[in-house]
Design a protein around this motif. Structure first.
Motif, mmCIF file in Angstrom:
data_model
loop_
_atom_site.group_PDB
_atom_site.id
_atom_site.type_symbol
_atom_site.label_atom_id
_atom_site.label_comp_id
_atom_site.label_asym_id
_atom_site.label_seq_id
_atom_site.Cartn_x
_atom_site.Cartn_y
_atom_site.Cartn_z
ATOM 1 N N MET A 138 0.825 -1.198 0.000
ATOM 2 C CA MET A 138 0.000 0.000 0.000
ATOM 3 C C MET A 138 0.872 1.266 0.000
ATOM 4 N N GLU A 142 1.351 4.299 -2.937
ATOM 5 C CA GLU A 142 1.089 5.709 -2.671
ATOM 6 C C GLU A 142 2.350 6.562 -2.831
ATOM 7 N N PHE A 287 -5.032 6.394 2.494
ATOM 8 C CA PHE A 287 -5.067 5.063 3.110
ATOM 9 C C PHE A 287 -6.482 4.677 3.531
ATOM 10 N N GLY A 289 -9.054 4.728 1.937
ATOM 11 C CA GLY A 289 -9.739 3.998 0.897
ATOM 12 C C GLY A 289 -9.523 2.507 0.976
ATOM 13 N N SER A 290 -8.450 2.079 1.681
ATOM 14 C CA SER A 290 -8.126 0.650 1.785
ATOM 15 C C SER A 290 -8.274 0.104 3.202
ATOM 16 N N VAL A 291 -8.277 0.987 4.206
ATOM 17 C CA VAL A 291 -8.304 0.549 5.606
ATOM 18 C C VAL A 291 -9.488 1.183 6.322
#
Length: 499
Positions: A138, A142, A287, A289-291
């Protein structure tokens, strides 16, 4: 209530006090036994005796300098500190084995994770396995994106023009004080903290305002980092764990400092969720968006604060301390960067080969992270023949490696950027001879961003100012911690250049 009942209530505090005292005494005795066991008093080797009696301090200012001395004397570039159960190496072949060839056998390990667990939680620098791999992928996505690099450069340039340069100019003109002296380490740490908070949280702590305000977040983060690092210096982990259980001393202060960090982090996460994070550029928003787990988000972002603040500030402090005593290097950098108020672009700055060489050379001598440790999961033999027992600690030492004649030649103690150039072009180092950004599988993902930030600062300051260390002959004294910070800071005199 009967008289006997009243007496019984009166005696309760005394009884509780007795049991608390007895429990504390028992814990202290148990810790002492573990301490004595860990010391292994039957080990009479010179290294262990010197470590236990601290006699090394009669000849060396810093522990890292003593280790460097021992590693330079060792034919293999590896030593053992038996009382710590630690194998320390400055051998590039060993470093490659640990960080690449047999990477799976040398994770961070549970002992390390326990030491930094309260501060870093499950952040990328404190975990192994699937959790590390997920965060690694991740973060790589980024930090490698053009959007994040452009956003970071924009924030860094803004901080340089709006705060750093005006502050330095005010000092050079005697507006801050007539002596034109300031603690450059403190200024660079404030600068870096503003930047990394904006990049990570979208939060501006405003540490580098002209009044140099106190930041509760910065102070709490500093204290938490310092006290977490001190855990590793205790003779036995049971000592700090006992203090944590009882809520006393340094562990009480650590808990209070971490609470401040947590409160700010959780407030920022809550705000981002309420405002909507899809349009935001900072790392926290991206982050999200994923966590979805707020605690996990907190751990990830706090890890970025640690990486992006102290490492950059420490590296820049080392750079300017060396540059102050090297006018010929300073002149060549000025010639390369040229005049002008505008900061160079990302592409332009990458083409400044001598500047790049000078920054890498300064980090060879003064790496931000002086050493890094892993814990062996299985028995192993290093390339130099050193046996590593399962569960033992293995440390590679970038600070010592930068001072090894066997790696850098007889002029290894000299600040000489030319060693990095071939026909005027910068040649990247072998990462296992120069593990300043780690190497192999866990190589630092923020390396390019950190180097770009450092180059931008150097260009801006070298163009407009002469920065001279007040006591150039005084050797560095490092404060124990996660990064190489100087005790007492770096007092410098700032002079404005007449271009």
């Amino acid at each position: 209530m009967s008289f006997e009942g009243f007496l019984s209530l009166q005696s309760m505090p005394a009884t509780c006090g007795f049991f608390f005292f007895a429990f504390t005494l028992l814990f202290s005795f148990f810790s002492l036994l573990l301490f004595i066991s860990r010391m292994k008093p039957w080990c009479n080797c010179d290294i262990c005796k010197s470590y236990l009696t601290v006699s090394w301090a009669t000849k060396f200012t810093n522990l890292c300098d003593w280790y460097t001395h021992l590693l330079r004397k060792s034919p293999s570039g590896t030593i053992h500190v038996h009382v710590l159960g630690n194998t320390i190496t400055a051998n590039p072949d060993n470093v490659e084995h640990i960080l690449k060839t047999n990477f799976q056998n040398y994770p961070k390990g549970k002992p390390f994770s326990a030491i930094l667990g309260d501060l870093l939680g499950q952040g990328i620098f404190n975990v192994d396995g699937d959790s590390w791999l997920f965060q690694r992928k991740m973060a790589s996505l980024e930090l490698g994106s053009v959007a994040i690099r452009s956003y970071a450069m924009e924030l860094v340039n803004e901080e340089i023009h709006a705060r750093l340069l005006p502050f330095m100019l005010s000092t050079a003109r005697g507006e801050m004080n007539k002596e034109k002296v300031l603690d450059l380490q403190d200024i660079l740490r404030r600068f870096s903290f503003d930047n990394i908070c904006k990049i990570s949280f979208g939060l501006d702590p405003r540490c580098l305002l002209p009044t140099l305000p106190v930041s509760n977040l910065a102070d709490a983060f500093d204290l938490a980092s310092k006290l977490s690092a001190e855990r590793a210096m205790t003779a036995s982990p049971f000592i700090w764990k006992a203090k944590r259980l009882l809520g006393i001393g340094s562990e009480k202060r650590l808990k209070e400092a971490i609470k401040v960090v947590n409160d700010v982090a959780h407030d920022m996460i809550k705000q981002r969720r309420e405002m909507g994070f899809n349009s935001q550029k900072n790392l926290l928003s991206r982050f999200m968006g994923s966590v979805e787990d707020d605690a996990y988000l907190r751990d990830i972002v706090v890890s970025f604060l640690l990486a992006g603040r102290d490492t950059v500030a420490s590296a820049l402090t080392g750079f300017f301390s060396l540059l102050s005593k090297s006018p010929e290097v300073e002149a060549r950098i000025r010639e390369e960067v040229g005049p002008g108020p505008e900061l160079p672009t990302f592409d332009q700055i990458r083409e400044m080969h001598y500047l790049n060489a000078a920054i890498h050379e300064s980090m060879r001598l003064f790496p931000s992270i002086q050493f890094d440790s892993k814990f062996a999961t299985e028995d192993d033999v290093l390339p130099d023949g050193t046996f590593v027992r399962k569960g033992s600690r293995v440390t590679y030492h970038p600070y010592a490696m930068g001072r090894m004649e066997s790696i850098w030649g007889p002029d290894c103690l000299q600040f000489r950027p030319e060693r990095w150039l071939r026909d005027g072009v910068f040649v990247p180092p072998c990462p296992f001879k120069y593990p300043v950004f780690q190497a192999g599988v866990r190589v630092c993902l923020g390396k390019d961003l950190a180097l770009t930030e450092m180059r931008s600062v150097v260009v801006a300051l070298v163009r407009q100012f002469e920065i001279r260390v007040v006591e150039p002959d005084q050797g560095p004294r490092f404060v124990p911690g996660l990064t190489a910070n100087l005790r007492g800071g770096l007092p410098v005199r700032v002079l404005e250049r007449k271009c």
